[in-house]
Write an enzyme that holds these catalytic residues in place. Structure first.
Site, PDB file in Angstrom:
ATOM      1  NE  ARG A 117      -5.447-134.224 -13.068  1.00 40.81           N
ATOM      2  CZ  ARG A 117      -4.575-134.676 -13.948  1.00 40.81           C
ATOM      3  NH1 ARG A 117      -4.140-133.912 -14.904  1.00 40.81           N
ATOM      4  NH2 ARG A 117      -4.133-135.909 -13.866  1.00 40.81           N
ATOM      5  CG  MET A 118     -14.069-135.572 -11.990  1.00 42.03           C
ATOM      6  SD  MET A 118     -15.685-134.816 -11.823  1.00 42.03           S
ATOM      7  CE  MET A 118     -16.686-135.769 -12.917  1.00 42.03           C
ATOM      8  CB  SER A 119      -8.380-137.005 -16.443  1.00 36.12           C
ATOM      9  OG  SER A 119      -7.724-135.996 -15.739  1.00 36.12           O
ATOM     10  N   GLY A 120     -11.033-137.561 -18.445  1.00 31.61           N
ATOM     11  CA  GLY A 120     -11.603-138.577 -19.313  1.00 31.61           C
ATOM     12  C   GLY A 120     -12.983-139.063 -18.936  1.00 31.61           C
TER      13      GLY A 120
END
Length: 105
Positions: free
Chosen positions: A3-6
């Site tokens: 998700r490549m969160s942050g």
């Protein structure tokens, strides 16, 4: 979980399919090319004349295979593209009889 969160602020492109490894659009991108993104229209365009893209397609060569066995070989032979779920093709459920749940006593 991919998700490549942050990791980004604002618009971020996570997947382009088909991949450059198999000759997808990213295989034709060169340093300095302009790419336009329209979030509302859900489009991404490589702003390079079609004649130049045709030349690049003709010159493109598939990368040399790295794996002859094991997980790397299985992955390169059977993984589906990102827009198809990044799963192994042999895990699809659209064919064959479902496997019954085992009896647990």
């Amino acid at each position: 979980d991919a998700r490549m969160s942050g990791t980004s602020y604002g618009a971020c492109i996570l997947h382009v399919a088909p991949e450059s490894w198999i000759g997808g659009p990213l295989a034709l991108v060169r340093n300095g090319d302009r790419i336009s993104l329209d979030v509302a229209a859900r489009t991404i365009n490589l702003d390079v004349p079609e004649a130049e893209l045709a030349k690049r397609r003709a010159e493109w060569q598939a990368p040399e295979k790295r794996y002859e066995r094991g997980y790397g070989w299985m992955f390169t032979k059977h993984i589906k593209q990102a827009n198809e779920g990044c799963d192994f093709d042999f895990l699809e459920t659209g064919f064959g009889k479902p496997v019954d749940e085992p009896s647990i006593y």
